[in-house]
Write a protein that holds these residues in place. Structure first.
Motif, PDB file in Angstrom:
ATOM      1  N   GLN A   1      31.404  41.309  44.323  1.00 31.16           N
ATOM      2  CA  GLN A   1      32.619  42.177  43.708  1.00 31.16           C
ATOM      3  C   GLN A   1      33.810  42.489  44.704  1.00 31.16           C
ATOM      4  OE1 GLN A   1      30.948  45.733  42.219  1.00 31.16           O
ATOM      5  NE2 GLN A   1      30.045  45.054  40.360  1.00 31.16           N
ATOM      6  N   GLY A   2      34.831  42.485  44.140  1.00 33.68           N
ATOM      7  CA  GLY A   2      36.062  42.614  44.879  1.00 33.68           C
ATOM      8  C   GLY A   2      36.688  43.973  44.553  1.00 33.68           C
ATOM      9  N   GLN A   3      37.764  44.206  45.314  1.00 39.60           N
ATOM     10  CA  GLN A   3      38.622  45.325  45.104  1.00 39.60           C
ATOM     11  C   GLN A   3      39.962  45.033  44.397  1.00 39.60           C
ATOM     12  OE1 GLN A   3      39.124  47.134  49.231  1.00 39.60           O
ATOM     13  NE2 GLN A   3      37.240  48.155  48.761  1.00 39.60           N
ATOM     14  N   LEU A   4      40.293  46.018  43.534  1.00 40.72           N
ATOM     15  CA  LEU A   4      41.391  45.696  42.677  1.00 40.72           C
ATOM     16  C   LEU A   4      42.330  46.963  42.825  1.00 40.72           C
ATOM     17  CD1 LEU A   4      39.037  43.873  41.311  1.00 40.72           C
ATOM     18  CD2 LEU A   4      40.489  44.080  39.292  1.00 40.72           C
ATOM     19  N   VAL A   5      43.467  46.955  42.882  1.00 41.10           N
ATOM     20  CA  VAL A   5      44.289  48.132  43.028  1.00 41.10           C
ATOM     21  C   VAL A   5      45.310  47.809  42.079  1.00 41.10           C
ATOM     22  CG1 VAL A   5      45.846  49.669  44.616  1.00 41.10           C
ATOM     23  CG2 VAL A   5      43.490  48.518  45.493  1.00 41.10           C
ATOM     24  N   CYS A  22      48.387  44.123  39.800  1.00 39.37           N
ATOM     25  CA  CYS A  22      46.872  44.447  40.441  1.00 39.37           C
ATOM     26  C   CYS A  22      46.631  43.208  41.410  1.00 39.37           C
ATOM     27  CB  CYS A  22      46.207  44.018  39.112  1.00 39.37           C
ATOM     28  SG  CYS A  22      44.331  44.132  39.637  1.00 39.37           S
ATOM     29  N   ALA A  23      46.713  43.913  42.679  1.00 39.06           N
ATOM     30  CA  ALA A  23      46.283  43.412  43.938  1.00 39.06           C
ATOM     31  C   ALA A  23      45.001  43.201  44.033  1.00 39.06           C
ATOM     32  CB  ALA A  23      46.957  43.998  45.169  1.00 39.06           C
ATOM     33  N   THR A  24      44.183  41.885  44.554  1.00 40.35           N
ATOM     34  CA  THR A  24      42.989  41.903  44.545  1.00 40.35           C
ATOM     35  C   THR A  24      42.324  41.518  45.932  1.00 40.35           C
ATOM     36  OG1 THR A  24      42.821  39.544  43.944  1.00 40.35           O
ATOM     37  CG2 THR A  24      42.782  41.004  42.040  1.00 40.35           C
ATOM     38  N   SER A  25      41.307  41.839  46.330  1.00 38.06           N
ATOM     39  CA  SER A  25      40.750  41.443  47.708  1.00 38.06           C
ATOM     40  C   SER A  25      39.148  41.356  47.513  1.00 38.06           C
ATOM     41  CB  SER A  25      41.330  42.278  48.856  1.00 38.06           C
ATOM     42  OG  SER A  25      40.464  43.575  48.600  1.00 38.06           O
ATOM     43  N   GLY A  26      38.681  40.375  48.462  1.00 34.33           N
ATOM     44  CA  GLY A  26      37.148  40.216  48.456  1.00 34.33           C
ATOM     45  C   GLY A  26      36.812  39.386  47.319  1.00 34.33           C
ATOM     46  N   LEU A  27      37.426  38.443  46.551  1.00 33.27           N
ATOM     47  CA  LEU A  27      36.966  37.812  45.567  1.00 33.27           C
ATOM     48  C   LEU A  27      37.768  36.579  45.634  1.00 33.27           C
ATOM     49  CD1 LEU A  27      39.003  38.137  43.329  1.00 33.27           C
ATOM     50  CD2 LEU A  27      37.952  39.991  42.639  1.00 33.27           C
ATOM     51  N   THR A  78      47.045  38.359  43.048  1.00 34.82           N
ATOM     52  CA  THR A  78      47.763  39.204  41.948  1.00 34.82           C
ATOM     53  C   THR A  78      48.002  38.819  40.706  1.00 34.82           C
ATOM     54  OG1 THR A  78      48.874  40.272  44.045  1.00 34.82           O
ATOM     55  CG2 THR A  78      49.686  41.116  42.036  1.00 34.82           C
ATOM     56  N   VAL A  79      47.845  39.673  39.994  1.00 30.79           N
ATOM     57  CA  VAL A  79      47.944  39.545  38.376  1.00 30.79           C
ATOM     58  C   VAL A  79      49.019  40.467  38.067  1.00 30.79           C
ATOM     59  CG1 VAL A  79      45.798  40.919  37.741  1.00 30.79           C
ATOM     60  CG2 VAL A  79      46.914  39.286  36.107  1.00 30.79           C
ATOM     61  N   TYR A  80      49.692  40.255  37.077  1.00 31.43           N
ATOM     62  CA  TYR A  80      50.848  41.219  36.805  1.00 31.43           C
ATOM     63  C   TYR A  80      50.527  41.227  35.116  1.00 31.43           C
ATOM     64  CZ  TYR A  80      52.595  39.470  41.176  1.00 31.43           C
ATOM     65  OH  TYR A  80      52.945  39.241  42.297  1.00 31.43           O
ATOM     66  N   LEU A  81      51.116  42.225  34.567  1.00 30.65           N
ATOM     67  CA  LEU A  81      51.650  42.806  33.190  1.00 30.65           C
ATOM     68  C   LEU A  81      52.902  43.207  32.870  1.00 30.65           C
ATOM     69  CD1 LEU A  81      50.110  42.584  30.667  1.00 30.65           C
ATOM     70  CD2 LEU A  81      49.516  45.134  30.782  1.00 30.65           C
ATOM     71  N   GLN A  82      53.674  42.076  32.611  1.00 30.75           N
ATOM     72  CA  GLN A  82      55.058  42.703  32.179  1.00 30.75           C
ATOM     73  C   GLN A  82      55.115  43.197  30.765  1.00 30.75           C
ATOM     74  OE1 GLN A  82      57.865  42.334  34.082  1.00 30.75           O
ATOM     75  NE2 GLN A  82      58.950  43.398  32.394  1.00 30.75           N
ATOM     76  N   MET A  83      55.568  44.485  30.692  1.00 32.02           N
ATOM     77  CA  MET A  83      55.462  45.411  29.560  1.00 32.02           C
ATOM     78  C   MET A  83      56.764  45.339  29.246  1.00 32.02           C
ATOM     79  SD  MET A  83      52.288  47.695  30.045  1.00 32.02           S
ATOM     80  CE  MET A  83      53.036  48.802  31.221  1.00 32.02           C
ATOM     81  N   ALA A  97      40.987  44.351  35.638  1.00 31.51           N
ATOM     82  CA  ALA A  97      39.626  43.940  35.768  1.00 31.51           C
ATOM     83  C   ALA A  97      39.279  42.241  36.051  1.00 31.51           C
ATOM     84  CB  ALA A  97      38.838  44.100  34.386  1.00 31.51           C
ATOM     85  N   ALA A  98      38.335  42.000  36.840  1.00 29.33           N
ATOM     86  CA  ALA A  98      38.228  40.713  37.244  1.00 29.33           C
ATOM     87  C   ALA A  98      36.767  40.125  36.456  1.00 29.33           C
ATOM     88  CB  ALA A  98      38.090  40.618  38.615  1.00 29.33           C
TER      89      ALA A  98
END
Length: 123
Positions: A1-5, A22-27, A78-83, A97-98
């Protein structure tokens, strides 16, 4: 499992825009599908958008189609959501979520979650 912020939430007027990150690390980011979910007070967590690990396939719930865009940057993990064209009914805590493999709309099948970021849309 990773970390998501997650980041980028805030207060915006109806019709305005926000971009969530959403910045991720560890995956191994480029092998994970990524999803965005949201939860409003008193409601269940619901699927918003997802992107396949290849970046080729995008999925949206009907209520955000044409307004929200999910994207990912493998170089930044990183994943983004443009709204855009936000509505008061978009008010919720937004979570990323990943998930290994094929992305799905069911929150229970995702492996890792962020802590959430509040989005509030005023009328």
């Amino acid at each position: 499992q990773g970390q998501l912020v997650e980041s980028g939430g805030g207060l915006v007027e109806a019709g305005g825009s926000l971009r969530l990150s959403c910045a991720t690390s560890g995956l191994t980011f480029n092998r994970y599908g990524m999803g965005w979910f949201r939860q409003a007070p008193g409601k269940e967590r619901e699927f918003v958008a997802a992107i396949h690990w290849t970046g080729d396939n995008l999925y949206y719930t009907d209520s955000v189609k044409g307004r929200f865009t999910i994207s990912k940057d493998n170089a930044k993990n990183t994943v983004y959501l443009q709204m855009n064209s936000l509505k008061p009914e978009d008010t919720a805590v937004y979570y990323c979520a990943a998930k290994r493999g094929i992305v799905v709309v069911s929150a229970t099948l995702y492996d890792s979650w962020g802590q959430g970021t509040q989005v509030t849309v005023s009328s």
